[in-house]
Design an enzyme around this catalytic site. Structure first.
Site, PDB file in Angstrom:
ATOM      1  CG  HIS A 276      -1.979   1.131   1.051  1.00 23.07           C
ATOM      2  ND1 HIS A 276      -1.811   2.373   1.600  1.00 23.07           N
ATOM      3  CD2 HIS A 276      -3.165   1.169   0.378  1.00 23.07           C
ATOM      4  CE1 HIS A 276      -2.857   3.139   1.287  1.00 23.07           C
ATOM      5  NE2 HIS A 276      -3.682   2.423   0.549  1.00 23.07           N
ATOM      6  CG  HIS A 300     -12.798   4.629   0.080  1.00 22.94           C
ATOM      7  ND1 HIS A 300     -11.644   5.312   0.330  1.00 22.94           N
ATOM      8  CD2 HIS A 300     -13.546   4.769   1.206  1.00 22.94           C
ATOM      9  CE1 HIS A 300     -11.674   5.834   1.544  1.00 22.94           C
ATOM     10  NE2 HIS A 300     -12.827   5.520   2.095  1.00 22.94           N
TER      11      HIS A 300
END
Length: 333
Positions: A276, A300
């Site tokens: 990430h 998201h």
């Protein structure tokens, strides 16, 4: 500069017993927005109906959801899988449809159903720009103004209304209940679902080239890590999906969709895991290069679902499908 709004709407604000993670005096470096649902919305349904191999049917029938997506991905065993995704803001309407139509989806092998029905204080949304809704936010046409709680570690938690008074900690483990080729999951408390999407429909020229060359491959590598090796860090299942149109043709939209043991496990991956960190670095370089002219849209949604808000069923699916790979097996006759 206009005044920042809170991500949590006024009618869901409660006395806070869990501290916010927003830095003191914080000013976000760029604007972001959240979906605003009507006060009358108390619960939504998010339904994922999957089929391993080429789709030969749709689950919807004549009275499926008005808000729906279709996406494809390659699963842990290299199988092309299609998922039909539906959203409802009326649980009674969903229940009637599911009892008469949707429940029959898993009467054919190689199909699965994953459903959560969270109350509105158990999920959050975030959009980098206005103009197009995605995911559960398609249930409303209203967006906030620019919000405060984003672009820092812990922002997701701060945007979930229930986090004001609940740590959202998990308890228990999902267990498999097997009846021949049909498998259901006895769920754990506070499982976490994230859908995190990219929309490069409006990008052209050097911006499109930069996204596809410098960002997407790094994103794909991180998604494949979670798919293949995420279980050790609390990721039960991950799918890197391409959104397709009604004819099954790829669009310029994708999203990662993953189930996590807890919000804390998702947060830990986001903050410090090399995969990430690489995604974040590539995205930051892209956005800093393009500046306000960037046409890439990001969004998201993150949900932390109670045990009684979850339903998982798999029929004739391989044992690495979805949550099947997470749980200690319990057989029933």
């Amino acid at each position: 500069m206009s005044e920042l709004e809170s991500a949590i709407p006024a009618h869901l604000v409660v006395p806070r017993s869990c501290p916010r993670r927003t830095p003191e005096g914080y000013q976000p470096p760029f604007p972001s927005y959240v979906a605003r649902f009507p006060v009358s919305t108390e619960r939504v349904v998010m339904g994922y109906f999957g089929i391993q191999g080429m789709p030969d049917a749709s689950p919807w029938g004549d009275e499926g959801p008005s808000r729906r997506d279709r996406a494809r991905y390659t699963d842990e065993e290299g199988i092309d899988t299609t998922v039909f995704i539906g959203y409802w803001d009326d649980v009674a309407v969903f229940d009637r449809w599911f009892d008469t139509v949707g429940r029959h989806w898993t009467s054919v092998g190689g199909r699965f159903v994953e459903i959560i029905r969270p109350t509105v204080d158990r999920y959050e949304t975030l959009f980098s720009s206005t103009g197009r809704m995605e995911g559960v936010a398609t249930l409303t046409d209203s967006l906030s103004g620019s919000i405060e709680e984003h672009a820092y570690w812990g922002g997701v938690r701060d945007r979930i209304p229930l986090s004001q008074s609940d740590s959202l900690a998990p308890s228990g483990e999902p267990q498999v209940v097997r009846d021949g080729d049909r498998v259901t999951i006895v769920p754990q408390e506070n499982i976490c679902l994230i859908r995190s999407g990219q929309d490069w429909v409006d990008t052209v020229g050097s911006e499109r080239e930069m996204y596809l060359r410098d960002v997407e491959p790094v994103l794909r590598a991180g998604m494949e890590f979670l798919r293949d090796d995420g279980l050790d860090i609390g990721c039960f299942a991950n799918r890197y999906m391409t959104v397709v149109d009604d004819n099954g043709v790829d669009t310029d939209k994708s999203f990662g969709m993953s189930w996590w043991r807890s919000l804390s496990d998702l947060e830990a991956w986001a903050v410090s895991h090399p995969t990430h960190v690489a995604i974040f670095g590539a995205a930051l370089k892209y956005l800093s290069t393009m500046g306000p002219a960037a046409s890439l849209r990001l969004y998201h949604e993150v949900t932390v679902a109670a045990a009684d808000e979850q339903y998982f069923e798999y029929f004739g699916c391989h044992d690495r499908t979805g949550l099947l790979r997470t749980a200690a097996e319990r057989s029933t006759l």
